[in-house]
Design a protein around this motif. Sequence first.
Motif, short mmCIF file in Angstrom:
data_model
loop_
_atom_site.label_atom_id
_atom_site.label_comp_id
_atom_site.label_asym_id
_atom_site.label_seq_id
_atom_site.Cartn_x
_atom_site.Cartn_y
_atom_site.Cartn_z
N GLN A 147 6.44 -19.33 81.73
CA GLN A 147 7.07 -20.35 80.89
C GLN A 147 7.49 -21.55 81.74
N PRO A 148 6.76 -22.67 81.67
CA PRO A 148 7.17 -23.87 82.41
C PRO A 148 8.25 -24.64 81.63
N TRP A 149 8.95 -25.51 82.34
CA TRP A 149 9.91 -26.40 81.71
C TRP A 149 10.08 -27.64 82.57
N VAL A 150 10.68 -28.68 82.01
CA VAL A 150 10.99 -29.91 82.75
C VAL A 150 12.43 -30.30 82.42
N LEU A 151 13.01 -31.11 83.30
CA LEU A 151 14.33 -31.68 83.07
C LEU A 151 14.17 -33.16 82.75
N ASP A 152 14.75 -33.60 81.64
CA ASP A 152 14.67 -35.01 81.32
C ASP A 152 15.77 -35.78 82.05
N GLN A 153 15.85 -37.06 81.81
CA GLN A 153 16.81 -37.91 82.52
C GLN A 153 18.26 -37.52 82.25
N PHE B 252 11.63 -23.68 91.04
CA PHE B 252 11.95 -25.03 90.57
C PHE B 252 11.60 -26.05 91.65
N ASP B 253 11.03 -27.17 91.22
CA ASP B 253 10.64 -28.26 92.11
C ASP B 253 11.59 -29.44 91.86
N PRO B 254 12.59 -29.68 92.73
CA PRO B 254 13.55 -30.77 92.51
C PRO B 254 12.92 -32.15 92.50
N ARG B 255 11.79 -32.31 93.20
CA ARG B 255 11.16 -33.63 93.25
C ARG B 255 10.53 -34.00 91.91
N ARG B 256 9.88 -33.05 91.28
CA ARG B 256 9.23 -33.31 90.00
C ARG B 256 10.13 -32.94 88.82
N LEU B 257 11.30 -32.34 89.10
CA LEU B 257 12.20 -31.87 88.05
C LEU B 257 11.45 -30.98 87.07
N LYS B 258 10.74 -30.05 87.64
CA LYS B 258 9.88 -29.17 86.87
C LYS B 258 10.01 -27.76 87.41
N GLY B 259 10.02 -26.77 86.52
CA GLY B 259 10.14 -25.38 86.95
C GLY B 259 9.30 -24.46 86.11
N VAL B 260 9.31 -23.19 86.48
CA VAL B 260 8.54 -22.18 85.77
C VAL B 260 9.25 -20.84 85.93
N ALA B 261 9.16 -20.00 84.92
CA ALA B 261 9.77 -18.68 84.95
C ALA B 261 8.74 -17.63 84.58
N GLY B 262 8.93 -16.42 85.12
CA GLY B 262 8.05 -15.30 84.81
C GLY B 262 8.85 -14.12 84.33
N SER B 263 8.15 -13.16 83.68
CA SER B 263 8.83 -11.99 83.14
C SER B 263 7.90 -10.80 83.21
N SER B 264 8.30 -9.69 82.57
CA SER B 264 7.44 -8.52 82.50
C SER B 264 6.34 -8.72 81.46
N ASP B 265 6.40 -9.79 80.71
CA ASP B 265 5.38 -10.12 79.74
C ASP B 265 4.22 -10.82 80.45
N LYS B 266 3.15 -11.10 79.73
CA LYS B 266 1.98 -11.75 80.32
C LYS B 266 2.02 -13.26 80.10
#
Length: 663
Positions: free
Chosen positions: A560-566, A543-557
């Motif tokens: 999954q990115p995500w963002v936090l709104d206001q 997770f990047d607190p400055r951009r409020l943006k993150g990404v997750a990984g799994s055993s799948d290919k």
Amino acid sequence: RAPEAKALGLDKVGVEVNRETGKIVVGADESTSVSNIYAFGDIGEGRPELTPTAVKAGRLLARRLAGQSTQLMDYDNVATTVFTPLEYSCVGLSEEEAVGRHGQDAIEVYHAFYKPLEFTVAERDASQCYIKVVCERGGEQRILGLHYTGPNAGEVMQGFSLALRCGATLSHLKETVGIHPTCAEELTKYGLALIFSGVRWLISPTSGRFVDEEAQEEEEEELQQGYPVLAHRGVPRRYSPTMQQSVGQVAGMRFQGFPYQIVSWLDVDSMVPFILPSPPQPSPDRTHGKTQATVLECSLALSRSVGSFKFNGAYFGFTARLPRKKTDGTSDHMMSRPSPTPIYTLRGAAAPLNTLHFSCQQGTQPLLYSGSGKGSIHVWNLDSRRAETVLDGHSGSSVIWVSTLQSTGVLLSQGRDMRVCLWDLSEGRAEVSESLWTGSVGFCQCSTLETGQGAWLLACPGEQTEEIKIFALPGKTLVCSLLPRAKLGMVMCLQLWQPDAGPGPLLLAGYEDGSLLLWDVAQRSVLSQASATLPEPLMCLAFDPRRLKGVAGSSDKTLQPWVLDQNKNLQLTDPVTLVNPGVSQLCIRGDGKLLASAGWDHRVRVFGWKKLRPLAVLQHHADMVLGVAFSDHQDPRQRLLAAGSKDQRISLWSIYNEGADTG
């Protein structure tokens, strides 16, 4: 399996034993260092730990000792199977072993994905059903190794092991008529090879996965923008418009409406005809029909480049070779940029490397900490590139996380012994000053957050399946315990962070059912929850607190990115599809420009963090990459990327540093 040979007193008669493994060093004829003593089976160093192998080797040894035969055991073509839910079986050499014995230029590797018929009705995921064939490049292309993942792998491979012992070649495989509908028939139809003027075309009518799919998407995007990108074994290579204008042009083609651009550098002095089965007729706009036949002329001045297209329902790919550079620095063709290579490889851990952490603050000795599968923590001096200290505080249990509390000389390590150890490394000391019991038997890594001068929070998995405990350091005071109301399964990954404004601290946590939760630690409540589109448990997140943006990984290919709104709501964005499944760890560089992923496919993938654009695929390790970390050097030119692998090595890379355009 651990050898039990101590009671035999082998040292008293001079039998050589490998001290690290406890196994007996044997020759090709099962002989030991003592002429009248032989050893076969699992006890022999380097021998397969398989009962049928031991039985066969023993019988052959008995026949040799009785003077009835001179035949030696052939350990190369022993088939074996791993009976996991999706079975894996192989016979012969791996790709790495084949390269080691014959050389990179002397082997050819074919591979394909397939879908078993029994997966169709049940709608099971077939993305990991895979076939690899390793062959000699010259002559009849004798098969050196076969690898298969899928249903009934042992039954499939037993017959092919006989074929390899009889000297099976690639043509034998292609000429064999398969039994339909079976999985074994996929090995007989997966690909054809046509060779013209040193260029090999791979025709894979059952897969279409020959070329890195990320590279394909990247090529299309870059070509539209006028920046040609060459795919070098699946790794995107960027060339500037100036270089494009000076050395050649891009040949863009469409086959049967399939929007794929084949990248080629044209050289009028070395035009090579490529003859395709029922090939299309080129037209001025390079849009081709379906059934017209002609010869497509172009030439490839690339070093081992790859590409693919689809025609008449079949997928095509190619590789091409380029003459080596001359001693005067010139070449007959334009040379492609070399593959990225690590600046150094750290060896000596003698165990899989699960986790990495840099400490490179200005004015201090730059260090890299690594945690291994045997419970040791190596402190690597980045100047001497040697391990200056080896710590052991987890009684041999695997170390899954290491970190430091900045400017304190305190190291934290988390082990599978359900403890977090606090190490005092100040003034040359190397001892556990305190330890903290977590009660967690999982693989979820801890997370720390500095909350004030000399004060930190530590988040770690708890004794209950979904529990997360928050401790205050250095006092080890339990601040709170976070438990979701719903059953989400085991907590898999977490990260503490402090927002610039509003309440805090906050905690992001990924769970076994694929859910992602944002916790308000102070209020002990869930602010937001998102169910990721990943079908597998979340294995890691960044997770990047400055951009409020993150990404997750799994055993799948999938990433999954995500963002936090206001309003602190988690909003999932478009997932990023990877070529191969399995992500062990994700890491964002301190400047927020790069994201690195540790892959189960032995590779490290580097993305531009802003748009998640694939930038490079780093291929160096011979086994699963378990951890990645970026250094915290103050000088951007000194930034490093480290990757730790199950092959017991750490690779250090210097890529996309100051001035690099990562997009």
